[in-house]
Design a protein around this motif. Structure first.
Motif, PDB file in Angstrom:
ATOM      1  N   ALA A 119       0.842  -1.191   0.000  1.00  0.00           N
ATOM      2  CA  ALA A 119       0.000   0.000   0.000  1.00  0.00           C
ATOM      3  C   ALA A 119       0.880   1.244   0.000  1.00  0.00           C
ATOM      4  O   ALA A 119       1.882   1.309   0.710  1.00  0.00           O
ATOM      5  CB  ALA A 119      -0.918   0.000   1.215  1.00  0.00           C
ATOM      6  N   GLY A 120       0.565   2.199  -0.846  1.00  0.00           N
ATOM      7  CA  GLY A 120       1.318   3.442  -0.938  1.00  0.00           C
ATOM      8  C   GLY A 120       2.542   3.367  -1.834  1.00  0.00           C
ATOM      9  O   GLY A 120       3.158   4.383  -2.140  1.00  0.00           O
ATOM     10  N   GLU A 121       2.894   2.191  -2.299  1.00  0.00           N
ATOM     11  CA  GLU A 121       4.048   2.016  -3.184  1.00  0.00           C
ATOM     12  C   GLU A 121       3.660   2.403  -4.613  1.00  0.00           C
ATOM     13  O   GLU A 121       2.560   2.093  -5.082  1.00  0.00           O
ATOM     14  CB  GLU A 121       4.494   0.551  -3.153  1.00  0.00           C
ATOM     15  CG  GLU A 121       5.681   0.221  -3.996  1.00  0.00           C
ATOM     16  CD  GLU A 121       6.065  -1.251  -3.910  1.00  0.00           C
ATOM     17  OE1 GLU A 121       6.962  -1.657  -4.663  1.00  0.00           O
ATOM     18  OE2 GLU A 121       5.472  -2.002  -3.110  1.00  0.00           O
ATOM     19  N   ASP A 122       4.569   3.080  -5.297  1.00  0.00           N
ATOM     20  CA  ASP A 122       4.316   3.425  -6.694  1.00  0.00           C
ATOM     21  C   ASP A 122       4.362   2.161  -7.541  1.00  0.00           C
ATOM     22  O   ASP A 122       5.267   1.346  -7.411  1.00  0.00           O
ATOM     23  CB  ASP A 122       5.360   4.417  -7.206  1.00  0.00           C
ATOM     24  CG  ASP A 122       5.175   5.808  -6.631  1.00  0.00           C
ATOM     25  OD1 ASP A 122       4.035   6.141  -6.243  1.00  0.00           O
ATOM     26  OD2 ASP A 122       6.166   6.548  -6.560  1.00  0.00           O
ATOM     27  N   MET A 123       3.365   2.036  -8.405  1.00  0.00           N
ATOM     28  CA  MET A 123       3.310   0.888  -9.304  1.00  0.00           C
ATOM     29  C   MET A 123       3.779   1.325 -10.683  1.00  0.00           C
ATOM     30  O   MET A 123       3.357   2.363 -11.171  1.00  0.00           O
ATOM     31  CB  MET A 123       1.887   0.346  -9.375  1.00  0.00           C
ATOM     32  CG  MET A 123       1.392  -0.209  -8.060  1.00  0.00           C
ATOM     33  SD  MET A 123      -0.334  -0.696  -8.095  1.00  0.00           S
ATOM     34  CE  MET A 123      -0.318  -2.005  -9.276  1.00  0.00           C
ATOM     35  N   PRO A 124       4.628   0.534 -11.334  1.00  0.00           N
ATOM     36  CA  PRO A 124       5.094   0.877 -12.684  1.00  0.00           C
ATOM     37  C   PRO A 124       3.997   0.571 -13.712  1.00  0.00           C
ATOM     38  O   PRO A 124       3.976  -0.494 -14.323  1.00  0.00           O
ATOM     39  CB  PRO A 124       6.311  -0.028 -12.862  1.00  0.00           C
ATOM     40  CG  PRO A 124       6.012  -1.217 -12.003  1.00  0.00           C
ATOM     41  CD  PRO A 124       5.235  -0.692 -10.829  1.00  0.00           C
ATOM     42  N   LEU A 125       3.090   1.507 -13.897  1.00  0.00           N
ATOM     43  CA  LEU A 125       1.902   1.262 -14.722  1.00  0.00           C
ATOM     44  C   LEU A 125       2.238   0.909 -16.164  1.00  0.00           C
ATOM     45  O   LEU A 125       1.598   0.033 -16.752  1.00  0.00           O
ATOM     46  CB  LEU A 125       0.958   2.458 -14.656  1.00  0.00           C
ATOM     47  CG  LEU A 125       0.369   2.731 -13.272  1.00  0.00           C
ATOM     48  CD1 LEU A 125      -0.557   3.944 -13.322  1.00  0.00           C
ATOM     49  CD2 LEU A 125      -0.367   1.523 -12.737  1.00  0.00           C
ATOM     50  N   ASP A 126       3.219   1.574 -16.756  1.00  0.00           N
ATOM     51  CA  ASP A 126       3.582   1.249 -18.141  1.00  0.00           C
ATOM     52  C   ASP A 126       4.089  -0.186 -18.246  1.00  0.00           C
ATOM     53  O   ASP A 126       3.763  -0.899 -19.189  1.00  0.00           O
ATOM     54  CB  ASP A 126       4.632   2.223 -18.675  1.00  0.00           C
ATOM     55  CG  ASP A 126       4.069   3.611 -18.913  1.00  0.00           C
ATOM     56  OD1 ASP A 126       2.826   3.739 -19.066  1.00  0.00           O
ATOM     57  OD2 ASP A 126       4.852   4.575 -18.935  1.00  0.00           O
ATOM     58  N   LEU A 127       4.884  -0.606 -17.271  1.00  0.00           N
ATOM     59  CA  LEU A 127       5.399  -1.974 -17.259  1.00  0.00           C
ATOM     60  C   LEU A 127       4.258  -2.970 -17.053  1.00  0.00           C
ATOM     61  O   LEU A 127       4.191  -3.994 -17.752  1.00  0.00           O
ATOM     62  CB  LEU A 127       6.453  -2.129 -16.163  1.00  0.00           C
ATOM     63  CG  LEU A 127       7.110  -3.494 -16.049  1.00  0.00           C
ATOM     64  CD1 LEU A 127       7.834  -3.854 -17.339  1.00  0.00           C
ATOM     65  CD2 LEU A 127       8.063  -3.510 -14.872  1.00  0.00           C
ATOM     66  N   LEU A 128       3.348  -2.675 -16.155  1.00  0.00           N
ATOM     67  CA  LEU A 128       2.210  -3.567 -15.928  1.00  0.00           C
ATOM     68  C   LEU A 128       1.331  -3.678 -17.164  1.00  0.00           C
ATOM     69  O   LEU A 128       0.858  -4.769 -17.502  1.00  0.00           O
ATOM     70  CB  LEU A 128       1.390  -3.083 -14.732  1.00  0.00           C
ATOM     71  CG  LEU A 128       2.073  -3.245 -13.373  1.00  0.00           C
ATOM     72  CD1 LEU A 128       1.223  -2.607 -12.287  1.00  0.00           C
ATOM     73  CD2 LEU A 128       2.345  -4.697 -13.066  1.00  0.00           C
ATOM     74  N   ARG A 129       1.126  -2.580 -17.851  1.00  0.00           N
ATOM     75  CA  ARG A 129       0.350  -2.626 -19.112  1.00  0.00           C
ATOM     76  C   ARG A 129       1.036  -3.528 -20.136  1.00  0.00           C
ATOM     77  O   ARG A 129       0.383  -4.319 -20.821  1.00  0.00           O
ATOM     78  CB  ARG A 129       0.187  -1.227 -19.685  1.00  0.00           C
ATOM     79  CG  ARG A 129      -0.854  -0.407 -18.994  1.00  0.00           C
ATOM     80  CD  ARG A 129      -1.061   0.944 -19.702  1.00  0.00           C
ATOM     81  NE  ARG A 129      -1.773   1.854 -18.828  1.00  0.00           N
ATOM     82  CZ  ARG A 129      -1.224   2.884 -18.198  1.00  0.00           C
ATOM     83  NH1 ARG A 129       0.050   3.182 -18.369  1.00  0.00           N
ATOM     84  NH2 ARG A 129      -1.950   3.649 -17.409  1.00  0.00           N
ATOM     85  N   ALA A 130       2.350  -3.408 -20.243  1.00  0.00           N
ATOM     86  CA  ALA A 130       3.103  -4.245 -21.183  1.00  0.00           C
ATOM     87  C   ALA A 130       3.008  -5.719 -20.794  1.00  0.00           C
ATOM     88  O   ALA A 130       2.854  -6.585 -21.658  1.00  0.00           O
ATOM     89  CB  ALA A 130       4.564  -3.792 -21.242  1.00  0.00           C
ATOM     90  N   TRP A 131       3.080  -6.007 -19.506  1.00  0.00           N
ATOM     91  CA  TRP A 131       2.967  -7.393 -19.046  1.00  0.00           C
ATOM     92  C   TRP A 131       1.579  -7.957 -19.316  1.00  0.00           C
ATOM     93  O   TRP A 131       1.447  -9.100 -19.747  1.00  0.00           O
ATOM     94  CB  TRP A 131       3.276  -7.482 -17.565  1.00  0.00           C
ATOM     95  CG  TRP A 131       4.727  -7.368 -17.227  1.00  0.00           C
ATOM     96  CD1 TRP A 131       5.786  -7.292 -18.088  1.00  0.00           C
ATOM     97  CD2 TRP A 131       5.288  -7.306 -15.916  1.00  0.00           C
ATOM     98  NE1 TRP A 131       6.957  -7.184 -17.397  1.00  0.00           N
ATOM     99  CE2 TRP A 131       6.686  -7.200 -16.063  1.00  0.00           C
ATOM    100  CE3 TRP A 131       4.742  -7.321 -14.645  1.00  0.00           C
ATOM    101  CZ2 TRP A 131       7.540  -7.122 -14.968  1.00  0.00           C
ATOM    102  CZ3 TRP A 131       5.593  -7.250 -13.555  1.00  0.00           C
ATOM    103  CH2 TRP A 131       6.978  -7.156 -13.720  1.00  0.00           C
ATOM    104  N   ILE A 132       0.547  -7.163 -19.070  1.00  0.00           N
ATOM    105  CA  ILE A 132      -0.817  -7.632 -19.324  1.00  0.00           C
ATOM    106  C   ILE A 132      -1.019  -7.884 -20.812  1.00  0.00           C
ATOM    107  O   ILE A 132      -1.631  -8.869 -21.219  1.00  0.00           O
ATOM    108  CB  ILE A 132      -1.856  -6.639 -18.751  1.00  0.00           C
ATOM    109  CG1 ILE A 132      -1.795  -6.660 -17.216  1.00  0.00           C
ATOM    110  CG2 ILE A 132      -3.260  -6.953 -19.253  1.00  0.00           C
ATOM    111  CD1 ILE A 132      -2.574  -5.559 -16.537  1.00  0.00           C
TER     112      ILE A 132
END
Length: 86
Positions: free
Chosen positions: A57-70
């Motif tokens: 909780a409160g940690e920054d998530m690497p959204l671009d990386l997660l999008r690429a993984w999905i």
């Protein structure tokens, strides 16, 4: 989330502790597993290229990386005709 009855991403929330994302990464699993918050998925799925990324909780998530993984996971699981549309 599913495509044609096949799961390509699991999204979960651990209450106030954070969340996790599980995806199938046939190409980038070795890179993902070098990250401190990633591990092979349990129940034998890790052997098939599934990884789980956990975020506090409160940690920054690497959204671009997660999008690429999905996207990679979708392409790995979806029928070729649907995956080709991306």
């Amino acid at each position: 989330m599913k495509v044609r009855r096949k799961i390509f991403v699991f999204l979960g929330r651990d209450g106030d502790a954070g969340c996790h994302v599980t995806v199938k990464l046939p190409r980038s699993a070795p890179f993902a597993l070098d990250m401190p918050n990633c591990a092979p998925t349990g129940y034998g799925l890790g052997r098939a290229g599934w990884i789980t990324a956990t975020f506090c909780a409160g940690e920054d998530m690497p959204l671009d990386l997660l999008r690429a993984w999905i996207r990679e996971s979708y392409q790995a699981v979806a029928p070729k005709t649907l995956a080709a549309r991306l």
